[in-house]
Design a protein around this motif. Structure first.
Motif, PDB file in Angstrom:
ATOM      1  N   UNK A  27      13.991  12.069   1.341  1.00  0.00           N
ATOM      2  CA  UNK A  27      13.250  11.230   2.286  1.00  0.00           C
ATOM      3  C   UNK A  27      11.780  11.639   2.332  1.00  0.00           C
ATOM      4  N   UNK A  28      11.517  12.931   2.425  1.00  0.00           N
ATOM      5  CA  UNK A  28      10.128  13.406   2.479  1.00  0.00           C
ATOM      6  C   UNK A  28       9.381  13.017   1.212  1.00  0.00           C
ATOM      7  N   UNK A  29      10.025  13.209   0.054  1.00  0.00           N
ATOM      8  CA  UNK A  29       9.379  12.871  -1.220  1.00  0.00           C
ATOM      9  C   UNK A  29       9.060  11.387  -1.296  1.00  0.00           C
ATOM     10  N   UNK A  30       9.990  10.532  -0.849  1.00  0.00           N
ATOM     11  CA  UNK A  30       9.777   9.089  -0.908  1.00  0.00           C
ATOM     12  C   UNK A  30       8.689   8.647   0.066  1.00  0.00           C
ATOM     13  N   UNK A  31       8.681   9.226   1.262  1.00  0.00           N
ATOM     14  CA  UNK A  31       7.654   8.860   2.246  1.00  0.00           C
ATOM     15  C   UNK A  31       6.261   9.248   1.756  1.00  0.00           C
ATOM     16  N   UNK A  32       6.141  10.415   1.152  1.00  0.00           N
ATOM     17  CA  UNK A  32       4.841  10.856   0.635  1.00  0.00           C
ATOM     18  C   UNK A  32       4.390   9.966  -0.523  1.00  0.00           C
ATOM     19  N   UNK A  33       5.348   9.557  -1.362  1.00  0.00           N
ATOM     20  CA  UNK A  33       5.000   8.669  -2.479  1.00  0.00           C
ATOM     21  C   UNK A  33       4.474   7.329  -1.965  1.00  0.00           C
ATOM     22  N   UNK A  34       5.124   6.783  -0.940  1.00  0.00           N
ATOM     23  CA  UNK A  34       4.662   5.523  -0.358  1.00  0.00           C
ATOM     24  C   UNK A  34       3.307   5.727   0.309  1.00  0.00           C
ATOM     25  N   UNK A  35       3.167   6.817   1.045  1.00  0.00           N
ATOM     26  CA  UNK A  35       1.909   7.119   1.735  1.00  0.00           C
ATOM     27  C   UNK A  35       0.747   7.221   0.750  1.00  0.00           C
ATOM     28  N   UNK A  36       0.917   8.026  -0.304  1.00  0.00           N
ATOM     29  CA  UNK A  36      -0.140   8.184  -1.300  1.00  0.00           C
ATOM     30  C   UNK A  36      -0.348   6.904  -2.105  1.00  0.00           C
ATOM     31  N   UNK A  37       0.724   6.143  -2.304  1.00  0.00           N
ATOM     32  CA  UNK A  37       0.605   4.872  -3.021  1.00  0.00           C
ATOM     33  C   UNK A  37      -0.254   3.879  -2.252  1.00  0.00           C
ATOM     34  N   UNK A  38      -0.088   3.841  -0.928  1.00  0.00           N
ATOM     35  CA  UNK A  38      -0.918   2.962  -0.088  1.00  0.00           C
ATOM     36  C   UNK A  38      -2.400   3.343  -0.225  1.00  0.00           C
ATOM     37  N   UNK A  39      -2.669   4.643  -0.221  1.00  0.00           N
ATOM     38  CA  UNK A  39      -4.052   5.097  -0.375  1.00  0.00           C
ATOM     39  C   UNK A  39      -4.615   4.694  -1.734  1.00  0.00           C
ATOM     40  N   UNK A  40      -3.773   4.742  -2.751  1.00  0.00           N
ATOM     41  CA  UNK A  40      -4.214   4.368  -4.099  1.00  0.00           C
ATOM     42  C   UNK A  40      -4.590   2.888  -4.149  1.00  0.00           C
ATOM     43  N   UNK A  41      -3.769   2.042  -3.521  1.00  0.00           N
ATOM     44  CA  UNK A  41      -4.069   0.606  -3.471  1.00  0.00           C
ATOM     45  C   UNK A  41      -5.398   0.378  -2.746  1.00  0.00           C
ATOM     46  N   UNK A  42      -5.614   1.088  -1.655  1.00  0.00           N
ATOM     47  CA  UNK A  42      -6.854   0.929  -0.894  1.00  0.00           C
ATOM     48  C   UNK A  42      -8.067   1.381  -1.707  1.00  0.00           C
ATOM     49  N   UNK A  43      -7.927   2.499  -2.419  1.00  0.00           N
ATOM     50  CA  UNK A  43      -9.048   2.979  -3.251  1.00  0.00           C
ATOM     51  C   UNK A  43      -9.355   1.975  -4.359  1.00  0.00           C
ATOM     52  N   UNK A  44      -8.309   1.443  -4.979  1.00  0.00           N
ATOM     53  CA  UNK A  44      -8.505   0.476  -6.055  1.00  0.00           C
ATOM     54  C   UNK A  44      -9.196  -0.788  -5.549  1.00  0.00           C
ATOM     55  N   UNK A  45      -8.797  -1.247  -4.389  1.00  0.00           N
ATOM     56  CA  UNK A  45      -9.415  -2.455  -3.830  1.00  0.00           C
ATOM     57  C   UNK A  45     -10.906  -2.233  -3.569  1.00  0.00           C
ATOM     58  N   UNK A  46     -11.251  -1.057  -3.082  1.00  0.00           N
ATOM     59  CA  UNK A  46     -12.670  -0.753  -2.845  1.00  0.00           C
ATOM     60  C   UNK A  46     -13.458  -0.775  -4.147  1.00  0.00           C
ATOM     61  N   UNK A  47     -12.877  -0.188  -5.198  1.00  0.00           N
ATOM     62  CA  UNK A  47     -13.583  -0.135  -6.484  1.00  0.00           C
ATOM     63  C   UNK A  47     -13.618  -1.498  -7.170  1.00  0.00           C
ATOM     64  N   UNK A  48     -12.549  -2.292  -7.022  1.00  0.00           N
ATOM     65  CA  UNK A  48     -12.516  -3.617  -7.647  1.00  0.00           C
ATOM     66  C   UNK A  48     -13.545  -4.531  -6.989  1.00  0.00           C
ATOM     67  N   UNK A  49     -13.784  -4.342  -5.693  1.00  0.00           N
ATOM     68  CA  UNK A  49     -14.869  -5.089  -5.038  1.00  0.00           C
ATOM     69  C   UNK A  49     -16.200  -4.810  -5.718  1.00  0.00           C
ATOM     70  N   UNK A  50     -16.440  -3.539  -6.045  1.00  0.00           N
ATOM     71  CA  UNK A  50     -17.670  -3.162  -6.748  1.00  0.00           C
ATOM     72  C   UNK A  50     -17.677  -3.697  -8.176  1.00  0.00           C
ATOM     73  N   UNK A  51     -16.511  -3.687  -8.802  1.00  0.00           N
ATOM     74  CA  UNK A  51     -16.399  -4.228 -10.162  1.00  0.00           C
ATOM     75  C   UNK A  51     -16.763  -5.712 -10.177  1.00  0.00           C
ATOM     76  N   UNK A  52     -16.291  -6.451  -9.174  1.00  0.00           N
ATOM     77  CA  UNK A  52     -16.565  -7.888  -9.098  1.00  0.00           C
ATOM     78  C   UNK A  52     -18.042  -8.176  -8.858  1.00  0.00           C
ATOM     79  N   UNK A  53     -18.744  -7.244  -8.243  1.00  0.00           N
ATOM     80  CA  UNK A  53     -20.165  -7.450  -7.938  1.00  0.00           C
ATOM     81  C   UNK A  53     -21.093  -6.898  -9.016  1.00  0.00           C
ATOM     82  N   UNK A  54     -20.730  -5.762  -9.589  1.00  0.00           N
ATOM     83  CA  UNK A  54     -21.684  -5.055 -10.451  1.00  0.00           C
ATOM     84  C   UNK A  54     -21.123  -4.615 -11.802  1.00  0.00           C
TER      85      UNK A  54
END
Length: 291
Positions: A27-54
């Motif tokens: 359970x702990x391993x799965x929760x951490x994977x989901x938690x870190x996965x959410x952060x990864x999606x958020x980081x990617x979205x921030x960078x893709x916004x920059x990719x779309x602009x510049x």
């Protein structure tokens, strides 16, 4: 299935469904994977916004340099001609000097924007209010949506040093960034329930009980952070309801005190000392002070 309401500190993040008979390690391993996965999606979205602009990212030796410095040092972006967005581009200089300024056309920017909106919606914290659970499969699907959109716009792939490409191949370097402080290292991950640490090597029912149809709040942190704060005895919404109910009760008491039914108590005939004063001739006596 028991539903875990996962928090980091006081921040509500997502709901996760599991069984009380599940091993705590899993359970702990799965929760951490989901938690870190959410952060990864958020980081990617921030960078893709920059990719779309510049456009794509510049090589590390060119980041932060202005055009004159790049020319003086005779530096060149070798991937600028190879990683051209589908449908061409227009130049939109990056004020941070991180990307090459080759902005994709409007249609391609829309592809990226739609993918970001879909991915964000899949991991949104608001899903907690709708009782929608999150799984690692959903997080992976959100990542695939972003990966697919970037591939449509850049079929030749991004430069290998681009932050987005490194995220896609799990080679991201977060050292020295704020993002590194947000990620939980799996080897140091801890889960807490009701002020107690949920230890590895046990079953979840040793902490939650045998009721498999319940919903509980658990908190994630990592070794060295200390125990997270306990949950409030009552929620903010319940506290406001209690205060409103108490206010209404006070108002009702005030009305009862002002009720006309007991106005007679202020009348002269209801005065228990009136008869005695009449017998002593003290009725309507007025006192004067001084001369």
């Amino acid at each position: 299935m028991v539903v875990l309401h996962v928090k980091r500190g006081d921040e509500s993040l997502f709901l996760y469904e599991t069984s009380v008979t599940a091993a705590t390690d899993t359970v702990i391993r799965e929760l951490v994977s989901v938690f870190n996965g959410r952060l990864k999606v958020q980081r990617l979205c921030m960078e893709i916004e920059e990719l779309a602009e510049h456009g794509t990212m510049l090589p590390s030796e060119m980041i932060g340099l202005n055009d004159d410095q790049i020319e003086e040092l005779k530096l060149k972006d070798s991937f600028a001609d190879r990683c051209v967005p589908m449908g061409g581009f227009s130049f939109n200089k990056d004020p941070l000097c991180r990307r090459n300024g080759q902005q994709p056309n409007e249609a391609m920017r829309k592809v990226l924007a739609n993918a970001m909106n879909d991915a964000k919606a899949m991991i949104d914290k608001k899903l907690v209010k709708t009782s929608t659970t999150l799984t690692l499969k959903i997080v992976e699907e959100a990542l695939n949506i972003l990966r697919g959109a970037v591939t449509i716009v850049y079929p030749m792939k991004l430069p290998p040093y681009d932050t987005i490409q490194m995220e896609f191949v799990n080679m991201e370097d977060l050292s020295g960034t704020q993002a590194s402080k947000e990620v939980i290292e799996p080897s140091k991950a801890q889960m807490w329930f009701a002020g107690r640490q949920v230890l590895p090597g046990k079953k979840l029912n040793e902490y939650l009980g045998s009721n498999d149809k319940t919903k509980v709040v658990v908190k994630l942190n990592q070794l060295g952070e200390g125990p997270p704060g306990r949950e409030q005895v009552m929620t903010e919404q319940f506290r406001r309801q209690m205060m409103a109910a108490e206010y209404r009760r006070q108002e009702e008491l005030k009305k009862l005190e002002q009720d006309d039914d007991d106005e007679y108590l202020n009348s002269t005939w209801a005065d228990s000392g009136s008869l005695k004063r009449q017998a002593h001739g003290l009725e309507d006596v007025r006192f004067r002070f001084g001369k």
